[in-house]
Write an enzyme that holds these catalytic residues in place. Sequence first.
Site: not given
Length: 141
Positions: A48-52
């Site tokens: 979690e916390g990744c744009a991808s």
Amino acid sequence: MARDAFEDIVETFEFLDDWEDRYRHVIDMGKAMDPLEESFRVPATKVEGCASQVWLVPEIEGEGPGAVFRFRGDSDAMIVRGLIAILVSLYSGLSVAEVTKVDAPAELKRLGLDEHLSSQRSNGLRAMIERIRLLAEKAAA
């Protein structure tokens, strides 16, 4: 504390003067990684916390602080796959105790990534590093 594989990347980046060449090298590193099987692309391995979309799968050999830490990962973005490859070179093969001591921001600064990644990519990279640390801490306990 950086491993030889990471030192090789540092040397390559020093050789490549242009950031676009470095960027292409990161992408090529991602392309060279084996894809993660679909069975591992599940919420439990998603970062979690990744744009991808990013998945990290630990492969820990042994038990306790001396257990050897390895992991595989994948992403739907080629540059992020390359960042995963860089993290693999930085962490895989260390003991779980050593993983928690790696100063990843300082090591990655040697590559100049802090200056050339978008804020979203930087946040995603931090999220991946945090996940790796948590996996290692859990394995060391």
